[in-house]
Structure formats: C-alpha cells, structure tokens
Design a protein around this motif. Structure first.
Motif, PDB file in Angstrom:
ATOM      1  N   GLN A 109       0.846  -1.189   0.000  1.00 35.96           N
ATOM      2  CA  GLN A 109       0.000   0.000   0.000  1.00 35.96           C
ATOM      3  C   GLN A 109       0.881   1.238   0.000  1.00 35.96           C
ATOM      4  OE1 GLN A 109      -2.519  -0.218   3.387  1.00 35.96           O
ATOM      5  NE2 GLN A 109      -3.608  -2.017   2.677  1.00 35.96           N
ATOM      6  N   ALA A 110       0.404   2.277  -0.687  1.00 37.34           N
ATOM      7  CA  ALA A 110       1.174   3.512  -0.756  1.00 37.34           C
ATOM      8  C   ALA A 110       0.230   4.692  -0.913  1.00 37.34           C
ATOM      9  CB  ALA A 110       2.149   3.465  -1.928  1.00 37.34           C
ATOM     10  N   THR A 111       0.761   5.869  -0.641  1.00 37.58           N
ATOM     11  CA  THR A 111       0.029   7.119  -0.831  1.00 37.58           C
ATOM     12  C   THR A 111       0.626   7.843  -2.025  1.00 37.58           C
ATOM     13  OG1 THR A 111      -0.329   7.266   1.548  1.00 37.58           O
ATOM     14  CG2 THR A 111      -0.662   9.277   0.269  1.00 37.58           C
ATOM     15  N   VAL A 112      -0.231   8.326  -2.910  1.00 36.46           N
ATOM     16  CA  VAL A 112       0.228   9.048  -4.094  1.00 36.46           C
ATOM     17  C   VAL A 112       0.700  10.430  -3.663  1.00 36.46           C
ATOM     18  CG1 VAL A 112      -0.446   9.997  -6.324  1.00 36.46           C
ATOM     19  CG2 VAL A 112      -1.362   7.801  -5.585  1.00 36.46           C
ATOM     20  N   VAL A 113       1.924  10.779  -4.062  1.00 40.24           N
ATOM     21  CA  VAL A 113       2.538  12.037  -3.663  1.00 40.24           C
ATOM     22  C   VAL A 113       2.534  13.041  -4.819  1.00 40.24           C
ATOM     23  CG1 VAL A 113       4.654  13.060  -2.783  1.00 40.24           C
ATOM     24  CG2 VAL A 113       3.954  10.826  -1.986  1.00 40.24           C
ATOM     25  N   GLU A 142      -4.419   9.947  -2.768  1.00 38.97           N
ATOM     26  CA  GLU A 142      -5.146   8.677  -2.761  1.00 38.97           C
ATOM     27  C   GLU A 142      -4.236   7.543  -2.318  1.00 38.97           C
ATOM     28  OE1 GLU A 142      -8.664   8.912  -6.011  1.00 38.97           O
ATOM     29  OE2 GLU A 142      -6.681   8.442  -6.800  1.00 38.97           O
ATOM     30  N   LYS A 143      -4.845   6.524  -1.703  1.00 40.42           N
ATOM     31  CA  LYS A 143      -4.111   5.329  -1.298  1.00 40.42           C
ATOM     32  C   LYS A 143      -4.297   4.291  -2.398  1.00 40.42           C
ATOM     33  CE  LYS A 143      -4.157   6.042   3.624  1.00 40.42           C
ATOM     34  NZ  LYS A 143      -3.078   6.947   3.565  1.00 40.42           N
ATOM     35  N   TYR A 164      -7.804   2.555  -3.188  1.00 38.69           N
ATOM     36  CA  TYR A 164      -8.731   2.340  -2.091  1.00 38.69           C
ATOM     37  C   TYR A 164      -9.762   3.460  -2.069  1.00 38.69           C
ATOM     38  CZ  TYR A 164      -5.466  -1.156  -0.442  1.00 38.69           C
ATOM     39  OH  TYR A 164      -4.648  -2.263  -0.358  1.00 38.69           O
ATOM     40  N   VAL A 165     -11.030   3.087  -1.979  1.00 39.82           N
ATOM     41  CA  VAL A 165     -12.121   4.049  -1.938  1.00 39.82           C
ATOM     42  C   VAL A 165     -12.702   4.029  -0.532  1.00 39.82           C
ATOM     43  CG1 VAL A 165     -14.340   4.688  -2.939  1.00 39.82           C
ATOM     44  CG2 VAL A 165     -12.613   3.585  -4.353  1.00 39.82           C
ATOM     45  N   GLU A 166     -12.859   5.215   0.034  1.00 45.90           N
ATOM     46  CA  GLU A 166     -13.400   5.292   1.404  1.00 45.90           C
ATOM     47  C   GLU A 166     -14.868   5.609   1.388  1.00 45.90           C
ATOM     48  OE1 GLU A 166     -11.068   7.916   3.766  1.00 45.90           O
ATOM     49  OE2 GLU A 166      -9.227   6.927   3.210  1.00 45.90           O
TER      50      GLU A 166
END
Length: 99
Positions: A40-44, A66-67, A97-99
């Motif tokens: 898993q990662a966060t878009v920077v 977004e993750k 991933y959608v929250e």
C-alpha cells in the motif's frame, strides 16, 4: 516537501509506501525479515498523462493523496531529502482504495 520540487513525466506516479507494522495486535515484536512487503502507498505526485497516437493527452487515473495498491515487484526507487519514494507507471498500479 522535496516531492513538490519533483514532477513525474508522462503517466508516471510518485508514491510513498506505508510503513510496515512492527508489532502485532497481540503485542509481539516482529523482526524485519518476518515483516511482509508493504503493497500500500500514498500518491505524492502525478504526471500530466500519456500522449496517444493522435496527440491527445490521456489523464492519469489517480490523484495526489489517494491510497493505492502496488505490485509486489517493480517501480523505480527515488530518494528525495533522505526519504524513499517509488515511481510507477499509471498502468502498473493495481487499484486504489475508496473510502
């Protein structure tokens, strides 16, 4: 904030992997070799998109913040201000991933 100075080209996406958990829910400390690879990662940062044969820009499918779910292998490691980031093509990202 070094990634603000770095803009990926074409359909590249700069991500920061999430940190692996070192303690289980039961309180047991995990050694580094026992920890799984974090996918898993966060878009920077994201590039403007790829250009098709007609010259139209196809936008990137993810946005900053977004993750996303990454493949186990691949990506290019980039070090900015002593932090590790990874560059992936937009098509290599498995999902978001959608929250």
């Amino acid at each position: 904030m070094a990634f603000r100075k770095f803009l990926p080209l074409f359909d590249r996406v700069l991500v920061e992997r999430l940190i692996a958990e070192t303690v289980t829910k039961g309180g047991i400390m995990l050694p580094e070799k026992a920890q799984g690879k974090v996918l898993q990662a966060t878009v920077v940062a994201v590039g403007p998109g790829s250009v098709n044969q007609k010259g139209h820009v196809l936008p990137v499918s993810v946005t900053v913040g977004e993750k996303v779910l990454l493949p186990e292998y691949g990506g290019t490691k980039v070090s900015l201000d002593d932090k590790e980031y990874f560059l992936f093509r937009d098509g290599d990202i498995l999902g978001k991933y959608v929250e």
